[in-house]
Write an enzyme that holds these catalytic residues in place. Sequence first.
Site, PDB file in Angstrom:
ATOM      1  N   ASP A  27     -12.096  20.266 -59.800  1.00 19.23           N
ATOM      2  CA  ASP A  27     -11.640  21.163 -58.709  1.00 19.23           C
ATOM      3  C   ASP A  27     -12.353  20.880 -57.385  1.00 19.23           C
ATOM      4  O   ASP A  27     -11.717  20.833 -56.331  1.00 19.23           O
ATOM      5  CB  ASP A  27     -11.726  22.648 -59.108  1.00 19.23           C
ATOM      6  CG  ASP A  27     -13.089  23.119 -59.588  1.00 19.23           C
ATOM      7  OD1 ASP A  27     -13.996  22.290 -59.759  1.00 19.23           O
ATOM      8  OD2 ASP A  27     -13.244  24.352 -59.777  1.00 19.23           O
ATOM      9  N   SER A  58     -23.679  48.305 -65.195  1.00 14.99           N
ATOM     10  CA  SER A  58     -23.172  47.393 -66.209  1.00 14.99           C
ATOM     11  C   SER A  58     -23.464  48.005 -67.569  1.00 14.99           C
ATOM     12  O   SER A  58     -24.629  48.166 -67.945  1.00 14.99           O
ATOM     13  CB  SER A  58     -23.873  46.034 -66.088  1.00 14.99           C
ATOM     14  OG  SER A  58     -23.803  45.369 -67.331  1.00 14.99           O
ATOM     15  N   GLY A 112     -22.341  32.729 -70.192  1.00 13.19           N
ATOM     16  CA  GLY A 112     -22.819  31.349 -70.377  1.00 13.19           C
ATOM     17  C   GLY A 112     -22.010  30.551 -71.377  1.00 13.19           C
ATOM     18  O   GLY A 112     -22.480  29.553 -71.914  1.00 13.19           O
ATOM     19  N   SER A 117     -17.184  34.121 -67.007  1.00  9.95           N
ATOM     20  CA  SER A 117     -17.461  35.537 -66.773  1.00  9.95           C
ATOM     21  C   SER A 117     -17.786  35.748 -65.290  1.00  9.95           C
ATOM     22  O   SER A 117     -17.543  36.827 -64.748  1.00  9.95           O
ATOM     23  CB  SER A 117     -18.612  36.011 -67.661  1.00  9.95           C
ATOM     24  OG  SER A 117     -19.710  35.156 -67.517  1.00  9.95           O
ATOM     25  N   GLU A 150     -20.008  33.162 -54.666  1.00  9.11           N
ATOM     26  CA  GLU A 150     -20.817  32.394 -55.621  1.00  9.11           C
ATOM     27  C   GLU A 150     -21.659  31.338 -54.896  1.00  9.11           C
ATOM     28  O   GLU A 150     -22.803  31.084 -55.247  1.00  9.11           O
ATOM     29  CB  GLU A 150     -19.901  31.763 -56.678  1.00  9.11           C
ATOM     30  CG  GLU A 150     -20.652  31.291 -57.887  1.00  9.11           C
ATOM     31  CD  GLU A 150     -19.795  31.210 -59.140  1.00  9.11           C
ATOM     32  OE1 GLU A 150     -18.795  31.962 -59.253  1.00  9.11           O
ATOM     33  OE2 GLU A 150     -20.127  30.397 -60.006  1.00  9.11           O
ATOM     34  N   ASP A 162     -11.743  28.466 -61.216  1.00  9.99           N
ATOM     35  CA  ASP A 162     -11.949  29.672 -62.030  1.00  9.99           C
ATOM     36  C   ASP A 162     -11.352  30.900 -61.352  1.00  9.99           C
ATOM     37  O   ASP A 162     -10.637  31.686 -61.966  1.00  9.99           O
ATOM     38  CB  ASP A 162     -13.447  29.903 -62.270  1.00  9.99           C
ATOM     39  CG  ASP A 162     -14.088  28.743 -63.014  1.00  9.99           C
ATOM     40  OD1 ASP A 162     -13.349  27.869 -63.470  1.00  9.99           O
ATOM     41  OD2 ASP A 162     -15.321  28.728 -63.118  1.00  9.99           O
TER      42      ASP A 162
END
Length: 380
Positions: A27, A58, A112, A117, A150, A162
């Site tokens: 990508d 979370s 991972g 995720s 990110e 992603d």
Amino acid sequence: MLDVNSFQTDIKIDSPGRINLIGEHIDYNGGLVLPAAIDKKITFKFRKNHSNTCEILSSNFKSSFKINLNEISRSKTEWQNYILGVIYHINVLKPGLIKGFDCIIESNLPLGSGISSSAALECGVAKGLNELFDIGLTDLEMIKLSRDAEHTFVGTKCGIMDQFAVVKGKENSLILLDCETLEYKLIPADFSPYTVLLLNTNVSHSLASSEYNVRRDECNTALAAIQKKYPKYRSLAEIEPEVVQEFKQILPEKVFNRALYVSEEHRRTLKAAKCLDQNDLKGFGDCLYGSHNGLQHMYEVSCKELDFLVDFSKDLEYVIGSRMMGGGFGGCTINLVLTDKVEAFIENATAAYQEKFDLDLSPIKVKISNGVSKIESNAK
Ligand code: GLA
């Protein structure tokens, strides 16, 4: 801390993980990839709190944090940065529209494991805030700002695959995405009589994010050197293998290997898509093995646990393709297995893996599903 049981939800969002059939580490090199969103996902509950602060919990980490919307900066806690980065980048694009909110996050995506995720978390937050505050972001804006989050807050210089798959995923469809132009085509994900099965090695080597950025740099070095002689090329994926070969003596060996891998993997993805179109599943499976071989020996992002599983599958006539999936250095293999033999494969691979590494192997059965979506709204 927010009380999970008494939380009054305004908006509920499901954000899926993704698989990638083929086109790995392509990508950010401007080539073709073939991902899809899956039924494993992160669920978010959002509510407005009519203040200038946000609290995010979370459930998996059993931990929460509070932020002031006027002071968004990086955190020392990694998972928080995916969220902070998205808030920051929405504010850059559409200043002042995010107001105080609370959010509860619950995930059934193993961390991972190479099923992203991270993108699920970023895009879920982007989608949720977009809906909650009527921000008016387009899909493409959500995809790009999630990727930017990110880069700037987490520090991984990821590509766009992603986030694209998480936002644009469609039930029973693969996305053949051109990462240079962002044009894409949905193709039916029909592998019958075979099934896509992931095997999670349950290892996640710490090299993953540092080596990821190193690969990006190596690819940029190769592209710059080739562009000096051939300025017409815009991306590494576009360069034909024969042209890359001309630079064998010029480029450092590793850089040359990375470039050749990218050039070949891009073409292998095109070939794999043709095989699917012609219902040549064996040909498709061979492309998966070819991809792994390149990732193992030329791109060097695999690890012994992944290599073992791919090699193990080669002796079984009911597995027609297998390779490591995602960034590498651990995580899952993706396998095409005769549907009737899935349980036998899981049993055999688990026993062999356990014996070799003294580790558990976790099978993940996936259904190809829709991208990030609002599943409930009580917003006034
Ligand atoms: C990670 C990155 C993606 C992609 C893959 C490798 O998942 O987030 O952008 O580069 O690795 O294909």
